[in-house]
Design an enzyme around this catalytic site. Structure first.
Site, PDB file in Angstrom:
ATOM      1  N   LYS A  80       1.687  13.151   8.431  1.00  0.00           N
ATOM      2  CA  LYS A  80       1.505  11.724   8.665  1.00  0.00           C
ATOM      3  C   LYS A  80       1.985  10.906   7.468  1.00  0.00           C
ATOM      4  O   LYS A  80       1.695  11.245   6.319  1.00  0.00           O
ATOM      5  CB  LYS A  80       0.011  11.463   8.926  1.00  0.00           C
ATOM      6  CG  LYS A  80      -0.354  10.062   9.376  1.00  0.00           C
ATOM      7  CD  LYS A  80      -1.833  10.013   9.709  1.00  0.00           C
ATOM      8  CE  LYS A  80      -2.261   8.678  10.292  1.00  0.00           C
ATOM      9  NZ  LYS A  80      -3.681   8.683  10.685  1.00  0.00           N
ATOM     10  N   SER A 155      -4.619   7.312  15.132  1.00  0.00           N
ATOM     11  CA  SER A 155      -3.408   6.798  14.531  1.00  0.00           C
ATOM     12  C   SER A 155      -2.405   7.868  14.110  1.00  0.00           C
ATOM     13  O   SER A 155      -1.280   7.554  13.718  1.00  0.00           O
ATOM     14  CB  SER A 155      -3.772   5.953  13.301  1.00  0.00           C
ATOM     15  OG  SER A 155      -4.431   6.740  12.323  1.00  0.00           O
ATOM     16  N   SER A 179      -8.822   9.386  14.527  1.00  0.00           N
ATOM     17  CA  SER A 179      -7.364   9.379  14.466  1.00  0.00           C
ATOM     18  C   SER A 179      -6.699  10.738  14.365  1.00  0.00           C
ATOM     19  O   SER A 179      -5.478  10.831  14.454  1.00  0.00           O
ATOM     20  CB  SER A 179      -6.895   8.496  13.307  1.00  0.00           C
ATOM     21  OG  SER A 179      -7.128   7.139  13.601  1.00  0.00           O
TER      22      SER A 179
END
Length: 473
Positions: A80, A155, A179
């Site tokens: 990420k 996310s 997330s």
């Protein structure tokens, strides 16, 4: 042997260590898939082709010399885009940081480096990690490999999509209100949100620091256990890490659940769940019982209070972090993201401090009521079928807000409580998208959660299902 992209993380690491494949071949395959398929899902932010191949060749040479290449030696991964690597752009999914180059490297990336893993680049995320569906007004909505009209979850949207589509066998994400678990559930992969303080946050862009956690998204529970064994543990650069004992989380995966009890809270987690989700939850409990677990029903405390306290902490901390940027560059925020931060400016400091002071007592109450004397809690990850992108971005704002809130219904409180949670794929809904249950444990209860999740996966194949159009390219 399976095609290289079909190998899971542990399979890849073991095959490289045994000389059955080379790291260079595995890395070249992953790079090809990231470049060819990554744009389809808006999964990729940056790829370091030359650096990755050079590192892979170095691992192969080290192995040829008989050196120890580590438990993740030569395995190609990507993560990420809020984990800093010194000298590499880290956008945080935002316009504001599109050219930001950190001068430090995240502790978790250093630990993966030390275990021999390769870092191929960075993966898409919701802007500033502030969307549970993968919405990003600047870089495109994360898209599900199962159906491009649906979100990949947020996310950690790119992490979920990249693992599901066999671009990489594992990826790190972050979880502040779900997330890691949202994209895991929505993409059909395994995701672990660790106990608060188990994994260091140093070198990760914060969203709400007292709620933030970092953990793995992988195809299997065993893969997640190996990654967790590498990244967990205290860090002198992160005062929030706790002195948990070092563990080999993989060694406890026996496939046997005899002697373990699983609590199924009634009320909040089940009354709002769709019928097809409840049916899948019940099916998964049957499998866990077949593995030897005992199942009991429990209740929950006042979840409205817990969610309200969580919201106070999250919005106040996010508003504090974004205050200057919101004053100077409000137009560089997506409207949905800006709307989630602004309420934090209206809350008095006393409310925020009160929410922090209540945290330990509320967590104790939740564990007493929801878990009782059991070893873990079993609840849905999402209480609904994966919503389409249109459902969470178009229409009246109040309808969009309701749709988004349903995605986070079962996840957001767990971060306030600070507890570990493992999301495990358990089937598909009528729209053809994956569904998942989550197992929630006591602080540092990861070993028992991983043991249960692994036992389930030994008896099912949902985590092995491949989305359409994700085969050889």
């Amino acid at each position: 042997m399976s095609a290289l992209h079909d190998l899971g993380l542990v399979e890849t690491a073991d095959a490289i260590a045994q000389g059955a494949i080379t790291s260079e071949a595995a890395t070249a395959s992953a790079l090809h898939r990231l470049e060819a398929l990554g744009p389809r899902y808006h999964a990729v932010m940056l790829i370091d082709r030359d650096g990755a191949l050079e590192a892979a060749r170095a691992v192969d040479l080290a192995r040829a010399r008989g050196e120890d290449i580590g438990p993740l030696g030569g395995v190609p991964l990507a993560h990420k885009d809020l984990l800093y690597r010194a000298g590499r752009v880290c956008t945080g999914g935002s316009l504001i940081r599109k050219d930001f180059v950190p001068d430090v490297t995240a502790s978790v990336l250093e630990r993966l480096d030390g275990a021999g893993a390769l870092d191929l680049g960075t993966l898409h995320l919701a802007e500033f990690a502030l969307s549970p569906t993968g919405f990003n007004a600047h870089y495109g909505h994360g898209r599900s490999p199962w159906n491009l009209d649906y979100g990949s979850g947020g996310s950690s949207s790119g992490s979920g999509a990249a693992v599901a589509a066999r671009l990489v066998s594992g990826a790190l994400g972050s979880d502040t209100g779900g997330s890691i678990r949202h994209p895991s559930a929505m993409c059909g992969v395994t995701g672990l949100k660790p106990t608060n303080g188990l994994v260091p946050l140093y070198g990760a862009m914060p969203m709400a620091p007292s709620l933030d956690t970092i953990g793995p998204l992988t195809r299997s529970v065993r893969d997640a256990a190996r990654m967790l064994s590498v990244i967990a543990g205290p860090d002198v650069r992160d005062a929030t890490t706790l002195a948990a004992p070092e563990r080999d989380y993989e060694s406890g995966l026996s496939g046997d659940l005899k002697g373990l009890t699983i609590a199924v809270p009634q009320g909040y987690y089940r009354t709002t769940a769709d019928g097809e989700i409840l049916a899948l939850m019940d099916d998964s409990l049957k499998v866990l019982k077949e593995a030897g677990a005992k199942v009991v029903e429990t209740t929950v405390p006042d979840m409205a209070l817990i969610n309200a306290l969580m919201q106070v902490v999250m919005t106040c901390e996010a508003a504090t972090l974004h205050r200057q940027w919101l004053e100077e560059r409000p137009g560089d925020y997506g409207a949905q993201v800006r709307a989630r931060i602004l309420p934090g400016f209206a809350l008095p400091a006393t409310r925020y401090v009160e929410a922090l002071m209540m945290r330990a007592k509320v967590a104790e109450d939740w564990l007493h009521r929801a878990m009782g004397g059991a070893d873990m809690v079993h609840i849905p990850t999402l209480p609904i079928a994966v919503p389409s992108i249109a459902e969470t971005t178009q229409g009246a704002p109040e309808d969009v807000a309701v749709a988004i809130a349903r995605v986070t219904h079962c996840t957001r409180a767990i971060n306030y409580l600070g507890l570990p949670s493992l999301s495990v794929p358990c089937g598909f809904t009528a729209n053809g998208l994956p569904a998942a249950f989550q197992l929630v444990g006591r602080p540092f209860g990861e070993p028992v959660l991983l043991r249960a999740g692994d036992a389930y996966q030994r008896r099912t194949d949902f985590h092995l299902r491949v989305p359409p159009d994700c085969g050889p390219i």
